[in-house]
Write a protein that holds these residues in place. Structure first.
Motif, PDB file in Angstrom:
ATOM      1  N   GLY A  49       0.815  -1.216   0.000  1.00  0.00           N
ATOM      2  CA  GLY A  49       0.000   0.000   0.000  1.00  0.00           C
ATOM      3  C   GLY A  49       0.839   1.252   0.000  1.00  0.00           C
ATOM      4  N   LEU A  50       1.872   1.277   0.851  1.00  0.00           N
ATOM      5  CA  LEU A  50       2.731   2.466   0.931  1.00  0.00           C
ATOM      6  C   LEU A  50       3.496   2.694  -0.358  1.00  0.00           C
ATOM      7  CD1 LEU A  50       4.182   2.094   4.551  1.00  0.00           C
ATOM      8  CD2 LEU A  50       2.447   3.706   3.762  1.00  0.00           C
ATOM      9  N   ILE A  53       1.059   4.580  -2.759  1.00  0.00           N
ATOM     10  CA  ILE A  53       0.706   5.977  -2.471  1.00  0.00           C
ATOM     11  C   ILE A  53       1.934   6.887  -2.462  1.00  0.00           C
ATOM     12  CG2 ILE A  53      -1.337   5.330  -1.175  1.00  0.00           C
ATOM     13  CD1 ILE A  53       0.185   5.901   1.390  1.00  0.00           C
ATOM     14  N   PHE A 289      -4.580   3.389  -0.856  1.00  0.00           N
ATOM     15  CA  PHE A 289      -3.775   2.561   0.050  1.00  0.00           C
ATOM     16  C   PHE A 289      -4.408   1.177   0.225  1.00  0.00           C
ATOM     17  CE2 PHE A 289      -2.858   1.221   4.464  1.00  0.00           C
ATOM     18  CZ  PHE A 289      -1.476   1.091   4.371  1.00  0.00           C
TER      19      PHE A 289
END
Length: 436
Positions: A49-50, A53, A289
């Motif tokens: 997820g990081l 983004i 995310f």
């Protein structure tokens, strides 16, 4: 595992239908798979997820949203309406064409259908009702025209699709333009047919000299704001900036225009524009995310391959497969906003359409048109309901004109975009030498 995945999708859709915030719906879908599936430690999901983004490409979206909000609060919307009205609002049905043209231009500036509905619909719907247009029809036209924001650059939807599928954003900006222009023409033609029996007040005729002077004056008042999309696209396709850098240029352009040219911005409205852009962007980043996590899990479970096998079990015809994919995208658009639909369906369906020979840039245009149609297709139709709130009307009053626009305008454009690749690939090839 198939039953678990189907249950996960069902949880996602049910939570959305009952009104749970979309980002939390994706989070719940991720949590369900982690708890039920056999993944061992789920710590690999957070970097997934990081990693998404933190992409520099995503910086463009909040910047374009901010630029659009600054122009909204700066006073561009009213000037665009006045200009369009001076050009085509003097004959019967002309205000309907004003709606279509204004929504197309403003959608290109704001990049979001909901922003166009809020900014332009609040001005034009009351004005159309005063002139004798049916309120349900006026609201329906605003809603249906607002989805042109997905098709004209700089489109936040195309940025998201390009980012999530690793496809050229500069090519994607160009791909939906021709379908969008065809929609504009069809909307204007159908508007003339549907309004022929309405008790519309037609403005009194005036000398040609006065008309020219009025158009020149309104053009002058709106000209600076109209430069914004030209500046953005000129920077991108002139090779001066990337799409992300062009978004920064757009903000730098919009601030002095709002403060010193249109003078609609002050300390209060500037703060409001920044706050709204921040809130929208924050929710979008949170959505991305969790959507990235869900996409990672779906990829691990070979969901794209499973979808392809399921579709091939129904039909092996390319035409049949594309029709099924369009139907799926329309249904997704009925329940989700365009950003959520792209994040959910883009990674799953791109490998499927590539397998049957569809170019990723063409598929971006297909997704833009299909999801846009879903946004205005009853019974859910999120943009249609939002427009109903702005126009103070109900779905039954909007239903007939909306279905007319969908059947006569949207469906033909969707079929053309799907089955004639040159419609969406001609401009990328001409401008960029795109080789797909």
């Amino acid at each position: 595992m198939i039953s678990v995945l189907l249950a996960d999708v069902a949880i996602l859709m049910v939570l959305m239908v009952i009104g749970v915030p979309v980002a939390l719906c994706f989070a719940a879908a991720v949590l369900f798979l982690v708890l039920v599936g056999d993944y061992g430690s789920a710590t690999f999901l957070v970097p997934a997820g990081l990693g998404k983004i933190s992409s520099i490409v995503l910086v463009a979206i909040p910047l374009y949203i901010l630029a659009g909000n600054l122009m909204i609060h700066g006073g561009l919307a009213g000037r665009l309406v006045d200009l369009a009205e001076s050009l085509v609002g003097r004959f019967r049905g002309g205000m309907g064409i004003v709606v279509v043209l204004t929504m197309a231009v403003f959608g290109a500036i704001s990049g979001m259908a909901s922003s166009a509905v809020a900014a332009v619909g609040s001005i034009l719907i009351p004005r159309m009702v005063e002139l004798g247009y049916d309120r349900g029809y006026a609201t329906s036209l605003v809603a249906c025209s607002s989805v042109l924001a997905l098709l004209f650059p700089p489109s936040a939807s195309m940025i998201l699709y390009g980012w999530v599928t690793n496809t050229s954003i500069t090519a994607l900006f160009l791909a939906p333009i021709v379908p969008g222009l065809i929609l504009v023409v069809l909307y204007c033609a159908v508007n003339q047919f549907l309004t022929r029996r309405m008790p519309i007040i037609v403005p009194a005729s005036v000398p040609a000299r006065e008309v020219v002077a009025d158009v020149a004056n309104k053009t002058k008042r709106a000209s600076v704001g109209l430069l914004l999309p030209i500046v953005i696209l000129g920077c991108i396709y002139g090779g001066i900036t990337t799409p992300t850098e062009a978004a920064s240029v757009a903000v730098a352009f919009a601030i002095p225009v709002g403060f010193f040219v249109y003078k609609g911005l002050n300390r209060r409205t500037f703060y409001q524009a920044v706050w709204e852009a921040g809130a929208t962007s924050g929710l979008l980043i949170l959505l991305i995310f969790f959507a990235a996590m869900l996409a990672r899990l779906f990829t691990m479970e070979n969901v794209p391959q499973t979808i392809l096998e399921a579709l091939l079990a129904i039909t092996e015809s390319k035409i049949g497969l594309l029709l099924l994919i369009n139907l799926f995208l329309i249904i997704v658009g009925m329940f989700l906003d365009d950003a959520s639909g792209i994040l959910l369906a883009g990674p799953m369906l791109l490998p499927v359409v590539q397998e049957i020979g569809v170019d990723p840039v063409q598929f971006g245009a297909i997704m833009g048109v299909s999801l846009g149609m879903g946004l205005i297709t009853p019974p859910t139709a999120p943009i249609l309901y939002f427009a109903g709130m702005i126009g103070k009307t109900t779905l039954p009053l909007m239903l007939k004109p909306t279905m007319t626009f969908i059947v006569i305008c949207y469906l033909p454009v969707l079929f053309l975009t799907t089955f004639i690749p040159a419609l969406s690939l001609a401009l990328p090839r001409l401008v960029l030498g795109y080789g797909g």
